[in-house]
Design a protein around this motif. Structure first.
Motif: not given
Length: 166
Positions: A86, A88, A93
């Motif tokens: 991920d 961001e 995850r």
């Protein structure tokens, strides 16, 4: 249709979008002979276990998926984890599924010391920590812990040592 599914799922290699981050789990792509032991939390007894661990790039190289293939007493079981980077969050995850045991875990993975640390929760909501350590081209160690007091103390529940088959 099965060939089409596998062709769309399995990727030839990692995405080029974030090459440094993809290297974290890239070290584990391949086939492994895994041997270890797992704590039966009810009885307090450790049980030996062996399994084949197969890891591949999936989802256009944006994720790594593994299969834990266990054969005991002529019975075969499969568990899987999908690890998606991920960008961001700057972390991976992780979703683990073991339909046979009813275990479904969610974790977040980051680099840690000489390996990878994964922190999350298991099906019953208890905090878990799964660490890969000592990762080389041909070996790794994996340990799992659970906490019954919101992370103040940890119980060691799993230990695995693996050797690369390919």
């Amino acid at each position: 249709m099965t060939d089409r599914f596998a062709e769309a799922l399995i990727a030839a290699g990692p995405t080029s979008e974030y090459p440094v981050r993809m290297r974290e789990f890239a070290r584990l792509v391949g086939r492994w002979d895994a041997r270890g032991r797992r704590l039966d939390e009810g009885s307090g007894e450790w049980r030996e276990r062996t399994f084949e661990w197969v890891v591949e790039y999936v989802l256009e190289g944006r994720a790594v998926q593994d299969l834990e293939i266990t054969t005991d007493d002529a019975r075969r079981s499969i568990a899987t984890a999908v690890r998606v980077y991920d960008p961001e969050a700057g972390a991976w995850r992780v979703s683990f599924f073991s339909p046979e045991t009813g275990e479904y875990c969610t974790l977040v993975a980051t680099s840690y010391r000489d390996g990878i640390r994964q922190d999350g929760t298991r099906t019953d909501g208890l905090p878990i920590r799964w660490n890969f350590s000592g990762i080389t081209d041909d070996t790794y160690t994996w340990d799992g812990w659970v906490s019954h007091d919101d992370g103040r103390t940890w119980v060691h529940t799993d230990h695995v040592e693996a050797t690369r088959l390919r």
